[in-house]
Design a protein around this motif. Structure first.
Motif, PDB file in Angstrom:
ATOM      1  N   ARG A  15       0.827  -1.201   0.000  1.00  0.00           N
ATOM      2  CA  ARG A  15       0.000   0.000   0.000  1.00  0.00           C
ATOM      3  C   ARG A  15       0.861   1.250   0.000  1.00  0.00           C
ATOM      4  NH1 ARG A  15      -3.651  -0.755   5.107  1.00  0.00           N
ATOM      5  NH2 ARG A  15      -3.422   1.504   4.997  1.00  0.00           N
ATOM      6  N   SER A  16       0.314   2.332  -0.586  1.00  0.00           N
ATOM      7  CA  SER A  16       1.069   3.588  -0.661  1.00  0.00           C
ATOM      8  C   SER A  16       1.243   4.226   0.708  1.00  0.00           C
ATOM      9  CB  SER A  16       0.349   4.568  -1.595  1.00  0.00           C
ATOM     10  OG  SER A  16      -0.953   4.837  -1.107  1.00  0.00           O
ATOM     11  N   ASP A  17       0.321   3.957   1.661  1.00  0.00           N
ATOM     12  CA  ASP A  17       0.435   4.554   2.992  1.00  0.00           C
ATOM     13  C   ASP A  17       0.903   3.542   4.028  1.00  0.00           C
ATOM     14  OD1 ASP A  17      -1.812   2.974   2.913  1.00  0.00           O
ATOM     15  OD2 ASP A  17      -3.057   4.330   4.094  1.00  0.00           O
ATOM     16  N   ALA A  18       1.570   2.476   3.586  1.00  0.00           N
ATOM     17  CA  ALA A  18       2.023   1.452   4.520  1.00  0.00           C
ATOM     18  C   ALA A  18       3.106   2.003   5.446  1.00  0.00           C
ATOM     19  CB  ALA A  18       2.555   0.233   3.755  1.00  0.00           C
ATOM     20  N   VAL A  19       3.153   1.454   6.681  1.00  0.00           N
ATOM     21  CA  VAL A  19       4.228   1.796   7.617  1.00  0.00           C
ATOM     22  C   VAL A  19       5.495   1.087   7.150  1.00  0.00           C
ATOM     23  CG1 VAL A  19       5.033   1.617   9.990  1.00  0.00           C
ATOM     24  CG2 VAL A  19       2.645   2.156   9.529  1.00  0.00           C
ATOM     25  N   LEU A  20       6.521   1.860   6.785  1.00  0.00           N
ATOM     26  CA  LEU A  20       7.758   1.298   6.227  1.00  0.00           C
ATOM     27  C   LEU A  20       8.778   0.961   7.303  1.00  0.00           C
ATOM     28  CD1 LEU A  20       8.177   3.793   3.250  1.00  0.00           C
ATOM     29  CD2 LEU A  20       7.014   1.589   3.236  1.00  0.00           C
ATOM     30  N   ALA A  21       8.786   1.688   8.395  1.00  0.00           N
ATOM     31  CA  ALA A  21       9.792   1.482   9.428  1.00  0.00           C
ATOM     32  C   ALA A  21       9.215   1.944  10.762  1.00  0.00           C
ATOM     33  CB  ALA A  21      11.076   2.251   9.107  1.00  0.00           C
ATOM     34  N   VAL A  22       9.856   1.475  11.858  1.00  0.00           N
ATOM     35  CA  VAL A  22       9.469   1.856  13.216  1.00  0.00           C
ATOM     36  C   VAL A  22      10.727   2.317  13.935  1.00  0.00           C
ATOM     37  CG1 VAL A  22       8.422   1.130  15.374  1.00  0.00           C
ATOM     38  CG2 VAL A  22       7.581   0.202  13.220  1.00  0.00           C
ATOM     39  N   GLU A  23      10.666   3.506  14.563  1.00  0.00           N
ATOM     40  CA  GLU A  23      11.801   4.037  15.313  1.00  0.00           C
ATOM     41  C   GLU A  23      11.641   3.682  16.786  1.00  0.00           C
ATOM     42  OE1 GLU A  23      14.150   8.264  15.649  1.00  0.00           O
ATOM     43  OE2 GLU A  23      12.015   8.238  16.100  1.00  0.00           O
ATOM     44  N   VAL A  24      12.735   3.211  17.428  1.00  0.00           N
ATOM     45  CA  VAL A  24      12.770   2.883  18.845  1.00  0.00           C
ATOM     46  C   VAL A  24      13.741   3.851  19.511  1.00  0.00           C
ATOM     47  CG1 VAL A  24      13.141   1.092  20.566  1.00  0.00           C
ATOM     48  CG2 VAL A  24      12.373   0.467  18.278  1.00  0.00           C
ATOM     49  N   VAL A  25      13.286   4.583  20.523  1.00  0.00           N
ATOM     50  CA  VAL A  25      14.138   5.507  21.282  1.00  0.00           C
ATOM     51  C   VAL A  25      14.287   4.955  22.687  1.00  0.00           C
ATOM     52  CG1 VAL A  25      14.436   7.861  22.117  1.00  0.00           C
ATOM     53  CG2 VAL A  25      13.352   7.447  19.914  1.00  0.00           C
ATOM     54  N   LEU A  26      15.552   4.756  23.172  1.00  0.00           N
ATOM     55  CA  LEU A  26      15.850   4.187  24.477  1.00  0.00           C
ATOM     56  C   LEU A  26      16.703   5.166  25.265  1.00  0.00           C
ATOM     57  CD1 LEU A  26      16.744   0.520  23.462  1.00  0.00           C
ATOM     58  CD2 LEU A  26      14.546   1.400  24.199  1.00  0.00           C
ATOM     59  N   SER A  27      16.387   5.333  26.570  1.00  0.00           N
ATOM     60  CA  SER A  27      17.199   6.153  27.458  1.00  0.00           C
ATOM     61  C   SER A  27      16.851   5.763  28.890  1.00  0.00           C
ATOM     62  CB  SER A  27      16.977   7.642  27.200  1.00  0.00           C
ATOM     63  OG  SER A  27      17.882   8.421  27.958  1.00  0.00           O
ATOM     64  N   ALA A  28      17.287   6.569  29.877  1.00  0.00           N
ATOM     65  CA  ALA A  28      16.989   6.320  31.286  1.00  0.00           C
ATOM     66  C   ALA A  28      16.953   7.657  32.002  1.00  0.00           C
ATOM     67  CB  ALA A  28      18.020   5.387  31.899  1.00  0.00           C
ATOM     68  N   SER A  29      16.555   7.629  33.267  1.00  0.00           N
ATOM     69  CA  SER A  29      16.516   8.853  34.063  1.00  0.00           C
ATOM     70  C   SER A  29      17.899   9.475  34.120  1.00  0.00           C
ATOM     71  CB  SER A  29      16.027   8.542  35.471  1.00  0.00           C
ATOM     72  OG  SER A  29      14.734   7.969  35.440  1.00  0.00           O
ATOM     73  N   PRO A  30      17.997  10.821  34.114  1.00  0.00           N
ATOM     74  CA  PRO A  30      19.319  11.467  34.184  1.00  0.00           C
ATOM     75  C   PRO A  30      20.110  11.056  35.417  1.00  0.00           C
ATOM     76  CG  PRO A  30      17.622  13.048  33.558  1.00  0.00           C
ATOM     77  CD  PRO A  30      16.913  11.799  33.940  1.00  0.00           C
ATOM     78  N   GLU A  31      19.406  10.710  36.534  1.00  0.00           N
ATOM     79  CA  GLU A  31      20.114  10.327  37.766  1.00  0.00           C
ATOM     80  C   GLU A  31      20.959   9.078  37.560  1.00  0.00           C
ATOM     81  OE1 GLU A  31      16.610  12.766  38.998  1.00  0.00           O
ATOM     82  OE2 GLU A  31      17.042  11.162  37.566  1.00  0.00           O
ATOM     83  N   PHE A  32      20.620   8.203  36.588  1.00  0.00           N
ATOM     84  CA  PHE A  32      21.440   7.023  36.353  1.00  0.00           C
ATOM     85  C   PHE A  32      22.783   7.396  35.720  1.00  0.00           C
ATOM     86  CE2 PHE A  32      22.926   3.761  33.381  1.00  0.00           C
ATOM     87  CZ  PHE A  32      23.173   2.718  34.262  1.00  0.00           C
ATOM     88  N   PHE A  33      22.760   8.280  34.718  1.00  0.00           N
ATOM     89  CA  PHE A  33      23.989   8.614  33.997  1.00  0.00           C
ATOM     90  C   PHE A  33      24.890   9.566  34.798  1.00  0.00           C
ATOM     91  CE2 PHE A  33      20.885   7.618  30.648  1.00  0.00           C
ATOM     92  CZ  PHE A  33      21.567   6.614  29.991  1.00  0.00           C
ATOM     93  N   ARG A  34      24.297  10.430  35.633  1.00  0.00           N
ATOM     94  CA  ARG A  34      25.094  11.379  36.426  1.00  0.00           C
ATOM     95  C   ARG A  34      24.507  11.443  37.828  1.00  0.00           C
ATOM     96  NH1 ARG A  34      23.024  13.973  31.850  1.00  0.00           N
ATOM     97  NH2 ARG A  34      21.054  15.107  32.185  1.00  0.00           N
ATOM     98  N   PRO A  35      24.791  10.440  38.672  1.00  0.00           N
ATOM     99  CA  PRO A  35      24.163  10.369  40.005  1.00  0.00           C
ATOM    100  C   PRO A  35      24.550  11.524  40.908  1.00  0.00           C
ATOM    101  CG  PRO A  35      25.904   8.732  39.775  1.00  0.00           C
ATOM    102  CD  PRO A  35      25.690   9.303  38.420  1.00  0.00           C
ATOM    103  N   ASP A  36      25.739  12.109  40.724  1.00  0.00           N
ATOM    104  CA  ASP A  36      26.182  13.192  41.614  1.00  0.00           C
ATOM    105  C   ASP A  36      25.631  14.550  41.202  1.00  0.00           C
ATOM    106  OD1 ASP A  36      27.654  11.373  43.119  1.00  0.00           O
ATOM    107  OD2 ASP A  36      29.398  11.552  41.786  1.00  0.00           O
ATOM    108  N   CYS A  37      25.270  14.696  39.923  1.00  0.00           N
ATOM    109  CA  CYS A  37      24.819  16.008  39.451  1.00  0.00           C
ATOM    110  C   CYS A  37      23.762  15.834  38.362  1.00  0.00           C
ATOM    111  CB  CYS A  37      25.992  16.827  38.927  1.00  0.00           C
ATOM    112  SG  CYS A  37      27.007  15.914  37.732  1.00  0.00           S
ATOM    113  N   PRO A  38      22.584  15.310  38.704  1.00  0.00           N
ATOM    114  CA  PRO A  38      21.562  15.062  37.668  1.00  0.00           C
ATOM    115  C   PRO A  38      21.063  16.324  37.003  1.00  0.00           C
ATOM    116  CG  PRO A  38      20.653  14.748  39.873  1.00  0.00           C
ATOM    117  CD  PRO A  38      22.133  14.908  40.047  1.00  0.00           C
ATOM    118  N   TRP A  39      21.258  17.481  37.682  1.00  0.00           N
ATOM    119  CA  TRP A  39      20.786  18.742  37.096  1.00  0.00           C
ATOM    120  C   TRP A  39      21.731  19.319  36.051  1.00  0.00           C
ATOM    121  CZ3 TRP A  39      22.175  18.037  42.213  1.00  0.00           C
ATOM    122  CH2 TRP A  39      23.439  18.515  42.569  1.00  0.00           C
ATOM    123  N   GLU A  40      22.896  18.730  35.821  1.00  0.00           N
ATOM    124  CA  GLU A  40      23.876  19.256  34.873  1.00  0.00           C
ATOM    125  C   GLU A  40      23.758  18.489  33.556  1.00  0.00           C
ATOM    126  OE1 GLU A  40      27.783  19.341  36.403  1.00  0.00           O
ATOM    127  OE2 GLU A  40      27.288  20.542  38.174  1.00  0.00           O
TER     128      GLU A  40
END
Length: 738
Positions: free
Chosen positions: A114-139
């Protein structure tokens, strides 16, 4: 990453917040949108939220070869190839098993994408900022490398395990506020069909998607998002405003800001607050006085001094209270006046802003209305010009085709005339050729003819021998070639000049008239095959979805002729006489049966309304005419005639006699080059009453089959029509279709 009984890092940040998974899906239709998404992933176009200084920190986890569009196209084409191979293999197995209903249903050919078929699906993955920078999540823009790499590896392993070879791209972005992965997969099913509905699924499948990524991240101390949460997505601009906001500092309050209204209450509250401070000072003074009293008791000789100090302290306290109250009231008055002035300024600015906004809105509305009206006029003018140019192109193409046809007919006529002339010249007596050429008959031997230096012997009407050259001739053309040394065409022309061109033309015309007087052999329909009748009738009903009552009516009228390898549909002229037949096999129309006369009639089915205006629906095949009969709703006010032209013909001699009693013509040829050209030529001949119809499917019977299958599917599932229901509406040039 394997299972861990104890998470590698705590699941609760130092701020007390639970560290959560961030995951979402987005369906993408159209290769233009896929290209834009690929440009964002590769940072080949400006990205407002990304820091260019950290562009080189981004990592391709799965790089799409040739770009994201090519990678998605390649994966879809591979799936379609495997799907087609499976269909051909299943069809071959069905045919090997006998190719009958007892062998099971015939495998259906896969539908086009079909001309309006879904060709691809995007997956976005991340986590809370506190995981990547536990000492300074606000930076924003900072992260712990060890935590980031562990999360990256776990996310990639989960993507491979869940989507496998459907995955065509994955990139880790480290140039934005928080690390995140953007991956793309093609929603291909196990049987190689493109279906986002099956691969992505509904709410239950999305809940399982969140459970799956949550389980994969649990060993790192990252928990699944709150199930059933009503939290809303925060866009990037709002998020950056929050994370970049300066930390609040404890305000130093001397007096509260005076309100605009109810100032009396505010004054009372401020006086009470100041009175409390003064009471504290009094208590401290009383404490000091008590100490002084003790000292007085101990030092009895100092009572007058203590009494004087006490009196002075009380006076100072009263004076301090009076001065503080006066200062507070004066400061409050000043702040009230300033607040009133600021409020009045704000109101004036608001009124001015509203006035400017109203003027701007009116100006924008006026300009927009003018632009819309101008665009509509230009569009209408362009549409009229396009219609005029289109009709001129159609007329020019039709005139060009007619000129080419006339040139071919003239060339064929000249060729036929030359062939006829050559035939008659070839049969001329050899003696006539020699005499016309100036040769003399030998007086002593009538077999010989003389010319200077040459002698020819004639042994019969088709035998001559040139003794000088040592060559013979079997007819007049051979003899002319021998005498003149010319080629075949020049020899024929020479004979015409020597013997007489008018005589040769008269002979050619006489031969042509003699051939024209012979009437063509009449059409003789073949005998039906009774043994094949049940299978052919079932084929029309089950495969082509024609009503059984229609097939029975055709059979009773002798218009349906079953054959061992197919069937015939009889063609009738306007008086009802059978003048030919269209031949069909299991795949569709094969052609016209021998000696058929499409110039006299076609396969015809009518809804007769005597004395009413007539609607004529002209199709390319009889099967299309029968299918259109079922698709068009009956009109009690008009007679309806469905008839086949026996192909996409541009000239239909019997059509003019059919267009009577205020008739309308619907040219329902197929939407392919031959159909468009033939329909255009017909509409040029009948411009005032003709309308163009064309199915979006291959032909009208395919449209009838598709509609019948959709109706059966709706009845079985008791659901709404499929999403692509609009593709079943026939469209064309003029008119609105069915």
């Amino acid at each position: 990453m394997g299972f861990m009984e104890t998470p590698r890092w705590p699941s609760v940040a130092r701020t007390g917040r639970t560290i959560r998974v961030v995951a979402r899906l987005a369906k993408v239709s159209g290769f233009g949108t896929v290209g834009a998404m690929g440009a964002h992933h590769a940072r080949t176009r400006p990205t407002p939220n990304a820091d260019p200084a950290y562009l080189d920190y981004n990592q391709w986890l799965i790089r799409p070869e040739g770009g994201l569009v090519d990678a998605v196209k390649t994966r879809i084409e591979r799936a379609e190839k495997l799907r087609d191979e499976a269909w051909r293999a299943a069809t071959a197995a069905w045919e090997a098993a006998g190719g009958k209903a007892s062998s099971g249903p015939k495998p259906r050919k896969p539908h086009a994408r079909r001309s309006d078929a879904v060709l691809a699906v995007e997956v976005v993955l991340s986590a809370s900022p506190e995981f990547f920078r536990p000492d300074c999540p606000w930076e924003p823009g900072t992260y712990d490398p060890e935590r980031m790499e562990a999360w990256r590896d776990a996310s990639l392993e989960w993507l491979h395990g869940r989507y496998g070879d459907r995955l065509v791209s994955a990139v880790l972005h480290l140039d934005e506020v928080t690390p995140h992965i953007q991956a793309v997969f093609v929603p291909v099913t196990e049987d190689h069909r493109l279906s986002a509905k099956e691969v992505v699924g509904g709410p239950d499948d999305l809940r399982e998607f969140q459970n799956s990524i949550g389980a994969a991240m649990a060993p790192l101390g990252i928990q699944r998002g709150v199930e059933g949460s009503m939290a809303q997505h925060t866009d990037a601009a709002a998020y950056y405003t929050l994370v970049n906001r300066p930390r609040p500092t404890a305000p130093v309050v001397e007096l509260d800001v005076p309100p605009v209204f109810d100032r009396k209450t505010w004054r009372e509250e401020q006086v009470t607050k100041l009175q409390a401070q003064m009471d504290e000072a009094v208590r401290e003074a009383d404490a000091k006085a008590a100490v002084a009293e003790l000292d007085r008791e101990k030092l009895r000789h100092l009572p007058p001094i203590i009494a004087g100090l006490r009196a002075g302290t009380k006076a100072a306290v009263l004076e301090a209270e009076t001065k503080a109250e006066a200062r507070a009231e004066a400061a409050a008055e000043v702040r009230v006046v300033a607040a009133e002035r600021e409020a009045e300024d704000a109101q004036r600015q608001a009124r001015a802003a509203r006035g400017e906004a109203a003027v701007l809105v009116r100006r924008v509305e006026t300009e927009a209305r003018g632009r819309v009206e101008t665009a509509e006029r230009e569009a209408e003018t362009a549409h009229r010009k396009a219609q005029e140019v289109g009709r001129e192109v159609v007329v020019a193409e039709w005139q060009r085709d007619q000129a080419h046809k006339a040139a071919r007919e003239a060339a064929d006529a000249l060729k036929a005339e030359r062939a006829t002339q050559a035939t008659h010249v070839r049969e001329m007596p050899l003696a006539t050729v020699l005499e016309a050429s100036g040769w003399q008959l030998d007086a002593n031997d009538p077999r010989y003819w003389h010319a200077p230096g040459s002698r020819v012997r004639v042994d019969g009407p088709k035998s001559a021998w040139d003794e000088e050259r040592g060559k013979g001739a079997k007819n007049a053309i051979d003899l002319a070639m021998l005498l003149t040394g010319r080629g075949y065409r020049d020899a024929v022309a020479w004979l015409g000049e020597v013997v007489g061109r008018e005589e040769a033309k008269a002979a050619a015309r006489a031969a042509a008239e003699e051939m024209a007087e012979e009437p063509p052999a009449p059409f003789e329909p073949p005998a039906p095959s009774p043994a094949a009748e049940p299978a052919r009738r079932r084929h029309l009903v089950e495969q082509h979805r024609l009503p059984e009552r229609m097939v029975e009516g055709l059979k009773a009228a002798g218009l349906f002729i079953p054959r061992p390898r197919g069937f015939l549909l009889a063609m009738r002229d306007l008086r009802g006489a059978i003048v030919g037949a269209e031949s069909y096999d299991d795949e569709g129309l094969v052609g016209l049966f021998r000696r058929s006369r499409p110039d006299r009639g076609g396969v015809r089915l009518s809804r007769v309304m005597p004395g009413r205006p007539r609607d004529v629906f002209l199709t390319e095949s009889g099967l299309d005419a029968l299918s259109l009969h079922e698709l068009v709703e009956p009109n009690p006010g008009r007679e309806q005639v469905f008839i086949s032209a026996g192909g996409a013909r541009s000239r239909v001699p019997w059509l003019r006699d059919l267009l009577t009693r205020g008739a309308r013509l619907f040219v329902a040829y197929r939407d392919d080059p031959a159909g468009r050209q033939g329909a255009a030529a017909i509409m040029v001949q009948y411009p005032a009453i003709s309308t163009r119809w064309a199915p979006k499917t291959t032909d009208w019977n395919a449209y009838l089959v598709k509609r019948a299958e959709a109706s059966a599917g709706r009845q079985e599932a008791e659901a709404e029509p499929p999403e692509d229901d609009e593709d079943w509406t026939p469209t064309g040039g003029k008119g609105s279709g069915i």
